[in-house]
Design an enzyme around this catalytic site. Structure first.
Site, PDB file in Angstrom:
ATOM      1  N   CYS A   1      41.117  47.295  32.945  1.00 13.38           N
ATOM      2  CA  CYS A   1      42.365  47.972  32.563  1.00 13.38           C
ATOM      3  C   CYS A   1      42.233  48.606  31.197  1.00 13.38           C
ATOM      4  O   CYS A   1      43.058  49.421  30.817  1.00 13.38           O
ATOM      5  CB  CYS A   1      43.528  46.999  32.572  1.00 13.38           C
ATOM      6  SG  CYS A   1      43.415  45.807  31.259  1.00 13.38           S
TER       7      CYS A   1
ATOM      8  N   SER B   1      48.184  45.867  39.322  1.00 16.80           N
ATOM      9  CA  SER B   1      48.511  47.293  39.368  1.00 16.80           C
ATOM     10  C   SER B   1      50.004  47.517  39.095  1.00 16.80           C
ATOM     11  O   SER B   1      50.827  46.610  39.242  1.00 16.80           O
ATOM     12  CB  SER B   1      48.133  47.860  40.740  1.00 16.80           C
ATOM     13  OG  SER B   1      48.867  47.189  41.735  1.00 16.80           O
TER      14      SER B   1
ATOM     15  N   PHE C   1      41.818  41.161  40.555  1.00 18.68           N
ATOM     16  CA  PHE C   1      40.426  40.855  40.891  1.00 18.68           C
ATOM     17  C   PHE C   1      39.474  41.113  39.736  1.00 18.68           C
ATOM     18  O   PHE C   1      38.377  40.585  39.700  1.00 18.68           O
ATOM     19  CB  PHE C   1      39.980  41.692  42.112  1.00 18.68           C
ATOM     20  CG  PHE C   1      39.627  43.129  41.773  1.00 18.68           C
ATOM     21  CD1 PHE C   1      38.362  43.439  41.269  1.00 18.68           C
ATOM     22  CD2 PHE C   1      40.540  44.159  41.929  1.00 18.68           C
ATOM     23  CE1 PHE C   1      38.031  44.754  40.935  1.00 18.68           C
ATOM     24  CE2 PHE C   1      40.219  45.474  41.598  1.00 18.68           C
ATOM     25  CZ  PHE C   1      38.956  45.765  41.096  1.00 18.68           C
TER      26      PHE C   1
ATOM     27  N   LYS D   1      47.873  31.940  41.088  1.00 16.94           N
ATOM     28  CA  LYS D   1      47.610  32.644  42.355  1.00 16.94           C
ATOM     29  C   LYS D   1      46.592  33.732  42.028  1.00 16.94           C
ATOM     30  O   LYS D   1      46.945  34.823  41.565  1.00 16.94           O
ATOM     31  CB  LYS D   1      48.922  33.229  42.895  1.00 16.94           C
ATOM     32  CG  LYS D   1      48.984  33.450  44.398  1.00 16.94           C
ATOM     33  CD  LYS D   1      47.881  34.269  44.975  1.00 16.94           C
ATOM     34  CE  LYS D   1      48.061  35.747  44.769  1.00 16.94           C
ATOM     35  NZ  LYS D   1      46.848  36.539  45.181  1.00 16.94           N
TER      36      LYS D   1
ATOM     37  N   GLU E   1      45.316  56.236  38.003  1.00 13.91           N
ATOM     38  CA  GLU E   1      44.263  55.289  37.623  1.00 13.91           C
ATOM     39  C   GLU E   1      43.245  55.209  38.762  1.00 13.91           C
ATOM     40  O   GLU E   1      43.603  54.837  39.881  1.00 13.91           O
ATOM     41  CB  GLU E   1      44.877  53.905  37.371  1.00 13.91           C
ATOM     42  CG  GLU E   1      43.859  52.861  36.952  1.00 13.91           C
ATOM     43  CD  GLU E   1      44.476  51.483  36.747  1.00 13.91           C
ATOM     44  OE1 GLU E   1      45.296  51.043  37.587  1.00 13.91           O
ATOM     45  OE2 GLU E   1      44.130  50.839  35.742  1.00 13.91           O
TER      46      GLU E   1
HETATM   47  P1  NAD Z   1      46.779  44.290  42.526  1.00 15.01           P
HETATM   48  O1  NAD Z   1      48.083  44.720  41.973  1.00 15.01           O
HETATM   49  O2  NAD Z   1      46.359  44.817  43.848  1.00 15.01           O
HETATM   50  O3  NAD Z   1      46.759  42.688  42.679  1.00 15.01           O
HETATM   51  C1  NAD Z   1      47.177  41.842  41.640  1.00 15.01           C
HETATM   52  C2  NAD Z   1      47.732  40.553  42.237  1.00 15.01           C
HETATM   53  O4  NAD Z   1      48.877  40.866  43.040  1.00 15.01           O
HETATM   54  C3  NAD Z   1      46.745  39.835  43.149  1.00 15.01           C
HETATM   55  O5  NAD Z   1      46.841  38.448  42.929  1.00 15.01           O
HETATM   56  C4  NAD Z   1      47.216  40.210  44.547  1.00 15.01           C
HETATM   57  O6  NAD Z   1      46.956  39.213  45.505  1.00 15.01           O
HETATM   58  C5  NAD Z   1      48.711  40.385  44.367  1.00 15.01           C
HETATM   59  N1  NAD Z   1      49.270  41.367  45.296  1.00 15.01           N
HETATM   60  C6  NAD Z   1      48.625  42.431  45.846  1.00 15.01           C
HETATM   61  N2  NAD Z   1      49.457  43.101  46.667  1.00 15.01           N
HETATM   62  C7  NAD Z   1      50.657  42.469  46.614  1.00 15.01           C
HETATM   63  C8  NAD Z   1      51.920  42.703  47.233  1.00 15.01           C
HETATM   64  N3  NAD Z   1      52.123  43.730  48.055  1.00 15.01           N
HETATM   65  N4  NAD Z   1      52.927  41.861  46.956  1.00 15.01           N
HETATM   66  C9  NAD Z   1      52.747  40.831  46.114  1.00 15.01           C
HETATM   67  N5  NAD Z   1      51.558  40.558  45.503  1.00 15.01           N
HETATM   68  C10 NAD Z   1      50.538  41.369  45.743  1.00 15.01           C
HETATM   69  O7  NAD Z   1      45.682  44.587  41.406  1.00 15.01           O
HETATM   70  P2  NAD Z   1      44.102  44.472  41.526  1.00 15.01           P
HETATM   71  O8  NAD Z   1      43.599  45.594  42.358  1.00 15.01           O
HETATM   72  O9  NAD Z   1      43.702  43.085  41.864  1.00 15.01           O
HETATM   73  O10 NAD Z   1      43.701  44.715  39.993  1.00 15.01           O
HETATM   74  C11 NAD Z   1      43.513  45.989  39.439  1.00 15.01           C
HETATM   75  C12 NAD Z   1      44.742  46.435  38.682  1.00 15.01           C
HETATM   76  O11 NAD Z   1      45.062  45.496  37.666  1.00 15.01           O
HETATM   77  C13 NAD Z   1      44.524  47.750  37.955  1.00 15.01           C
HETATM   78  O12 NAD Z   1      45.663  48.544  38.107  1.00 15.01           O
HETATM   79  C14 NAD Z   1      44.350  47.326  36.503  1.00 15.01           C
HETATM   80  O13 NAD Z   1      44.688  48.300  35.548  1.00 15.01           O
HETATM   81  C15 NAD Z   1      45.278  46.171  36.434  1.00 15.01           C
HETATM   82  N6  NAD Z   1      44.967  45.305  35.305  1.00 15.01           N
HETATM   83  C16 NAD Z   1      45.808  45.350  34.244  1.00 15.01           C
HETATM   84  C17 NAD Z   1      45.542  44.578  33.127  1.00 15.01           C
HETATM   85  C18 NAD Z   1      46.440  44.609  31.935  1.00 15.01           C
HETATM   86  O14 NAD Z   1      46.375  43.712  31.131  1.00 15.01           O
HETATM   87  N7  NAD Z   1      47.283  45.616  31.781  1.00 15.01           N
HETATM   88  C19 NAD Z   1      44.418  43.741  33.125  1.00 15.01           C
HETATM   89  C20 NAD Z   1      43.599  43.702  34.246  1.00 15.01           C
HETATM   90  C21 NAD Z   1      43.894  44.494  35.343  1.00 15.01           C
END
Ligand code: NAD
Length: 496
Positions: A280, A225, A148, A172, A381
């Protein structure tokens, strides 16, 4: 109420489906309803991409690059519209949202150079009358699963390079702020991208699982995440796909006793509280070395107290709300936890109320001092506007903190001492290092990726790492009939 649909075969579609509410985080009001794709809908999306793929892969790289040039011009044209859509669903300030789009555009600019970037190798006369050449081929239909916190930039870390390399792409996006993805899809069509080459499927776990197990998906890029990223990586690999998953972080900024404290404090403010800490590459730990802590806090505390928190579309706001009520509650519970664990809460952002925005998910800038490595607020985090100060006696202890943490996305050092900076650059176990730079997000012609549990897979995103991830190498050994020796050869061919 806006119904936010999928983008399949060049148009928005809204088949009957499960849905999830989308909120304006500055008011807490629901602003839309996003579709959550079923496995069958994911099948339709992948089928559309798979049928568009061969024609696109056959399109000359120069033609593909020209579409990227047009796409870049359209992104410039619609910058404000995209940024506003981001602010309305994510909450970050409008200027910050424009910065996000700009960083995405930089990857499009990189992808405009694809004819050069995909150029192969040729070696003449490896044996008499025999030449060898290598070429990069697209991998097929690739999927991008994105978080997000950067609803435009993170997809643009992926798809400009993937498309320019000749792949079809299925995005997605996060179901929390899905609208920007559709604006990007429409601009790609306006730029001349053939229908079906880029598709968006909205959804949650069901859609992700359908992509991870679909036989026609060749590669998966994930950003999100760590827990989900590890699952995505393992599942995609188990289904024979190329995979990369960029994950969570806990970025440390080491403040050496000789650092310029005014500049360091400015850096901590922007990197700790920009985008409400939902980055991140946010700095969430300031490591005060050798007694610099008191002087640092003296300058930092008034700035955190003076942080202007407000709706993202108000030009006066420096920091907007958190993305959802659930995330707000989670971040607040970390602050409660830090207090219970004995950390010193120097600035408390809980209880902030904004007149006219009482339903918004606003949390003020929060600052902890005397945080220790055993505390949850240090280990995990938080992804909110919460900065922890850890005091250590010397550089070795600061480095140990950075290196012992499970995450290794970015790390920074602020110092005037070149020796210390160089040693940190070599010794810190993190994928992106800042020397007097707080958020070292690499430019598009380098590449982005962390170490340790901040990444799964062996390729970073964008830059030449992206070209490598989204292509497979074919190496051809060729001889023309006049060069063919007579008679079969049964020994291993050698040169000569
Ligand atoms: P998230 O892991 O909750 O969601 C990421 C994606 O996975 C979304 O599209 C979501 O719909 C999907 N998803 C969520 N739950 C799922 C499940 N149980 N099974 C399969 N898919 C699922 O992450 P978020 O809250 O949207 O984003 C924040 C996180 O992203 C933080 O941990 C941040 O550090 C990380 N992030 C990392 C980077 C990087 O480059 N390392 C960059 C941006 C964000």
């Amino acid at each position: 109420m806006a119904l936010i649909g999928h983008f399949i075969d060049g148009k928005v579609v809204t088949p009957a489906a499960r849905t999830a509410p989308v909120f304006d985080p500055s008011t807490g009001q629901q602003s839309g309803e996003v579709l959550l794709a079923s496995t069958a809908t994911v099948g339709e999306v992948v089928a559309s991409a798979a049928s568009a793929f061969p024609g696109w892969a056959d399109t000359p790289p120069l033609t593909r690059a020209r579409i990227m040039f047009k796409f870049k011009a359209l992104l410039d044209r619609d910058m404000d519209k995209i940024a506003e859509a981001i602010t309305r669903e994510h909450g970050k300030t409008f200027e910050d949202a424009k910065g996000e789009v700009t960083r995405g555009i930089e990857v499009v600019e990189f992808a405009c150079g694809i004819p050069h970037l995909m150029r192969g190798d040729f070696t003449e006369q490896v044996a008499r009358g025999v030449d060898v050449f290598s070429a990069r081929h697209p991998v097929g239909v690739v999927a991008g699963i994105t978080p997000f916190n950067f609803p435009a930039m993170v997809p643009m870390w992926m798809f400009p390079v993937a498309l320019a390399c000749g792949n079809a792409f299925v995005l997605k996006p996060s179901e929390k702020d899905p609208s920007a993805s559709l604006l990007l899809a429409e601009l790609l069509i306006e730029a001349g991208l053939p229908k079906g080459v880029f598709n968006v499927v909205q959804g949650d776990k069901e859609a992700v699982d359908a992509l991870l197990t679909h036989p026609d998906i060749a590669a998966v890029s994930f950003v999100g995440s760590t827990a989900i990223g590890e699952y995505v990586y393992k599942t995609a690999c188990a289904h024979g796909k190329r995979a990369q998953a960029l994950c969570g972080a806990k970025n440390h900024l080491v403040v050496m006793p000789d650092a310029d404290l005014d500049k360091t404090v400015d850096a901590l403010m922007g990197a700790g509280y920009g985008s409400a800490g939902e980055r991140c590459m946010a700095v969430s730990v300031a490591v005060a070395v050798g007694g610099v802590g008191d002087a640092l806090l003296e300058k930092l505390v008034p700035k955190v107290q003076a942080l202007k928190v407000g709706p993202g579309l108000d030009p006066e706001s420096e920091m907007g709300p958190l993305v959802t009520k659930a995330h707000f509650d989670k971040v607040k519970s970390y602050i409660d936890d830090g207090v219970a664990a004995g950390a010193k809460l120097v600035v408390d952002g809980r209880g902030l109320r904004l007149q006219g925005y009482e339903g918004g998910y606003f949390l003020g800038g929060t600052l902890f001092d005397d945080v220790t490595p055993d505390m949850r607020i240090y280990k995990e985090e938080i992804f909110g506007p919460v900065l922890s100060v850890v005091r250590v006696p010397d550089y070795e202890d600061a480095l140990k903190l950075v290196n012992d943490h499970e995450y290794g996305n970015g790390a920074a050092i602020f110092t005037r001492d070149g020796d210390a900076a160089r040693a940190f650059d070599r010794d810190a176990k993190a994928g992106m290092i800042g020397i007097n730079v707080p958020i070292p997000v690499p430019v598009a012609f380098h590449s982005f990726g962390g170490w340790k549990r901040s990444i799964f897979g062996d390729r970073n995103v964008y830059g030449m790492e992206g070209v490598g991830f989204y292509t497979k190498m074919k190496t051809t050994t060729a001889r023309w009939p006049t060069g063919i020796r007579s008679g079969a050869q049964f020994v291993m061919p050698t040169t000569g």
